[in-house]
Design a protein around this motif. Structure first.
Motif, PDB file in Angstrom:
ATOM      1  N   TYR A 127       0.858  -1.219   0.172  1.00  0.00           N
ATOM      2  CA  TYR A 127       0.112  -0.111   0.036  1.00  0.00           C
ATOM      3  C   TYR A 127       0.838   1.219   0.166  1.00  0.00           C
ATOM      4  CZ  TYR A 127       0.889   0.303   5.192  1.00  0.00           C
ATOM      5  OH  TYR A 127       1.312   0.238   6.345  1.00  0.00           O
ATOM      6  N   TYR A 128       0.300   2.467  -0.478  1.00  0.00           N
ATOM      7  CA  TYR A 128       1.224   3.614  -0.322  1.00  0.00           C
ATOM      8  C   TYR A 128       0.305   4.766   0.081  1.00  0.00           C
ATOM      9  CZ  TYR A 128      -1.070   2.860  -4.935  1.00  0.00           C
ATOM     10  OH  TYR A 128      -2.038   2.616  -6.083  1.00  0.00           O
ATOM     11  N   LEU A 129       0.848   5.657   0.620  1.00  0.00           N
ATOM     12  CA  LEU A 129       0.306   6.932   1.130  1.00  0.00           C
ATOM     13  C   LEU A 129       0.825   8.068   0.458  1.00  0.00           C
ATOM     14  CD1 LEU A 129       1.543   6.355   4.796  1.00  0.00           C
ATOM     15  CD2 LEU A 129      -0.736   5.910   4.143  1.00  0.00           C
ATOM     16  N   TYR A 130      -0.197   8.809   0.083  1.00  0.00           N
ATOM     17  CA  TYR A 130       0.055  10.030  -0.731  1.00  0.00           C
ATOM     18  C   TYR A 130      -0.785  11.134  -0.589  1.00  0.00           C
ATOM     19  CZ  TYR A 130      -3.360   8.003  -3.776  1.00  0.00           C
ATOM     20  OH  TYR A 130      -4.749   7.491  -4.506  1.00  0.00           O
ATOM     21  N   MET A 150       9.337   0.157   4.310  1.00  0.00           N
ATOM     22  CA  MET A 150       8.819   1.387   4.167  1.00  0.00           C
ATOM     23  C   MET A 150       9.844   2.168   3.279  1.00  0.00           C
ATOM     24  SD  MET A 150       7.430   3.113   7.526  1.00  0.00           S
ATOM     25  CE  MET A 150       6.085   2.416   8.454  1.00  0.00           C
ATOM     26  N   ILE A 151       9.233   2.536   1.955  1.00  0.00           N
ATOM     27  CA  ILE A 151      10.208   3.118   1.173  1.00  0.00           C
ATOM     28  C   ILE A 151       9.397   4.663   0.689  1.00  0.00           C
ATOM     29  CG2 ILE A 151      10.976   3.063  -1.341  1.00  0.00           C
ATOM     30  CD1 ILE A 151      10.350  -0.011  -1.110  1.00  0.00           C
ATOM     31  N   CYS A 152      10.363   5.716   0.877  1.00  0.00           N
ATOM     32  CA  CYS A 152       9.889   6.954   0.302  1.00  0.00           C
ATOM     33  C   CYS A 152      10.159   7.151  -1.147  1.00  0.00           C
ATOM     34  CB  CYS A 152      10.635   8.157   1.427  1.00  0.00           C
ATOM     35  SG  CYS A 152       9.861   9.624   0.907  1.00  0.00           S
ATOM     36  N   MET A 153       9.010   7.001  -1.847  1.00  0.00           N
ATOM     37  CA  MET A 153       9.072   7.034  -3.231  1.00  0.00           C
ATOM     38  C   MET A 153       9.456   8.329  -3.683  1.00  0.00           C
ATOM     39  SD  MET A 153       9.076   3.608  -3.669  1.00  0.00           S
ATOM     40  CE  MET A 153       9.055   3.615  -5.449  1.00  0.00           C
ATOM     41  N   TYR A 171      13.324  -1.031   7.291  1.00  0.00           N
ATOM     42  CA  TYR A 171      12.618  -2.409   7.866  1.00  0.00           C
ATOM     43  C   TYR A 171      12.119  -1.999   9.283  1.00  0.00           C
ATOM     44  CZ  TYR A 171      12.312  -6.895  10.190  1.00  0.00           C
ATOM     45  OH  TYR A 171      11.678  -8.042  10.727  1.00  0.00           O
ATOM     46  N   VAL A 172      10.930  -2.197   9.424  1.00  0.00           N
ATOM     47  CA  VAL A 172      10.174  -2.404  10.736  1.00  0.00           C
ATOM     48  C   VAL A 172       9.696  -3.673  11.209  1.00  0.00           C
ATOM     49  CG1 VAL A 172       8.118  -1.205  11.834  1.00  0.00           C
ATOM     50  CG2 VAL A 172       9.330   0.059   9.631  1.00  0.00           C
ATOM     51  N   PRO A 209       5.990  18.528   0.473  1.00  0.00           N
ATOM     52  CA  PRO A 209       4.785  18.394  -0.376  1.00  0.00           C
ATOM     53  C   PRO A 209       4.820  17.326  -1.398  1.00  0.00           C
ATOM     54  CG  PRO A 209       6.077  20.342  -1.301  1.00  0.00           C
ATOM     55  CD  PRO A 209       6.705  19.675  -0.154  1.00  0.00           C
ATOM     56  N   GLU A 210       3.942  16.493  -1.875  1.00  0.00           N
ATOM     57  CA  GLU A 210       3.618  15.359  -2.830  1.00  0.00           C
ATOM     58  C   GLU A 210       4.505  14.143  -2.234  1.00  0.00           C
ATOM     59  OE1 GLU A 210       4.648  16.928  -6.813  1.00  0.00           O
ATOM     60  OE2 GLU A 210       3.526  18.477  -6.454  1.00  0.00           O
ATOM     61  N   THR A 211       4.772  14.167  -1.031  1.00  0.00           N
ATOM     62  CA  THR A 211       5.786  12.806  -0.605  1.00  0.00           C
ATOM     63  C   THR A 211       4.660  11.670  -0.788  1.00  0.00           C
ATOM     64  OG1 THR A 211       6.819  14.103   0.995  1.00  0.00           O
ATOM     65  CG2 THR A 211       6.351  11.777   1.617  1.00  0.00           C
ATOM     66  N   VAL A 212       5.348  10.585  -1.230  1.00  0.00           N
ATOM     67  CA  VAL A 212       4.646   9.122  -1.529  1.00  0.00           C
ATOM     68  C   VAL A 212       5.516   8.221  -0.680  1.00  0.00           C
ATOM     69  CG1 VAL A 212       4.037   7.630  -2.989  1.00  0.00           C
ATOM     70  CG2 VAL A 212       3.964   9.816  -3.756  1.00  0.00           C
ATOM     71  N   VAL A 213       4.900   7.485   0.268  1.00  0.00           N
ATOM     72  CA  VAL A 213       5.685   6.374   0.896  1.00  0.00           C
ATOM     73  C   VAL A 213       4.807   5.021   0.549  1.00  0.00           C
ATOM     74  CG1 VAL A 213       6.009   5.367   3.257  1.00  0.00           C
ATOM     75  CG2 VAL A 213       6.200   7.823   2.831  1.00  0.00           C
ATOM     76  N   CYS A 214       5.639   4.382  -0.034  1.00  0.00           N
ATOM     77  CA  CYS A 214       5.141   2.810  -0.271  1.00  0.00           C
ATOM     78  C   CYS A 214       5.520   1.722   0.891  1.00  0.00           C
ATOM     79  CB  CYS A 214       6.036   2.244  -1.673  1.00  0.00           C
ATOM     80  SG  CYS A 214       5.388   0.658  -2.252  1.00  0.00           S
ATOM     81  N   VAL A 215       4.579   0.932   1.263  1.00  0.00           N
ATOM     82  CA  VAL A 215       5.044   0.016   2.158  1.00  0.00           C
ATOM     83  C   VAL A 215       4.588  -1.529   1.722  1.00  0.00           C
ATOM     84  CG1 VAL A 215       4.317  -0.843   4.568  1.00  0.00           C
ATOM     85  CG2 VAL A 215       4.072   1.712   3.836  1.00  0.00           C
TER      86      VAL A 215
END
Length: 146
Positions: free
Chosen positions: A43-46, A66-69, A96-97, A110-116
């Motif tokens: 999933y990803y947060l944006y 977690m990867i900050c795309m 790694y969590v 702004p416009e940060t996208v984090v993929c998990v």
């Protein structure tokens, strides 16, 4: 199946993530043992406003990468005794969590996208939404549920 027995159970930035670049751009790669567990959900947060906080919960069994795309986020992990601060500032930063961590993500650009990448599908019983419940669970020796 999760590989908890083979992975260190402390949060850490992966330092062995290969990246390949040329004039056309960059390519980051995660495969094999770098994944640390079998991926069951992505999933990803944006579209998160600057300064907003996401997370603020713990997981009993779930492992994550977690990867900050794009952009930048500050991640604070807490095992009930110690805090682990990290800044993810691009796709080369992979965090790694392990299970048993309270997490908080603060979006700072702004416009940060984090993929998990997650080791388990969504399971409501794996979540601890109240910090006091998380601390109680930690004090009880972190009993796992299947």
């Amino acid at each position: 199946m999760s590989s908890n027995l083979q992975t260190p159970l402390s949060p850490r930035l992966l330092d062995d993530v290969p990246a390949f670049g040329d004039p056309r751009g960059s390519l980051g790669v995660l495969e094999g043992a770098q994944l640390l567990f079998d991926i069951k959900r992505v999933y990803y947060l944006y579209d998160v406003p600057i300064g907003a906080i996401r997370g603020e919960h713990g997981h009993k069994q779930l492992e994550q990468l977690m990867i900050c795309m794009h952009g930048k986020t500050e991640v604070t992990l807490n095992d009930g005794q110690q805090q682990y601060p990290f800044t993810l500032a691009g796709p080369a930063d992979v965090l790694y969590v392990p299970p048993g961590m309270w997490r908080q993500l603060r979006f700072v650009m702004p416009e940060t996208v984090v993929c998990v990448l997650a080791s388990r599908p969504y399971e409501v019983e794996d979540y601890l939404y109240e910090y006091e419940d998380f601390l109680t669970w930690v004090r009880q020796g972190k009993p796992l549920q299947d």
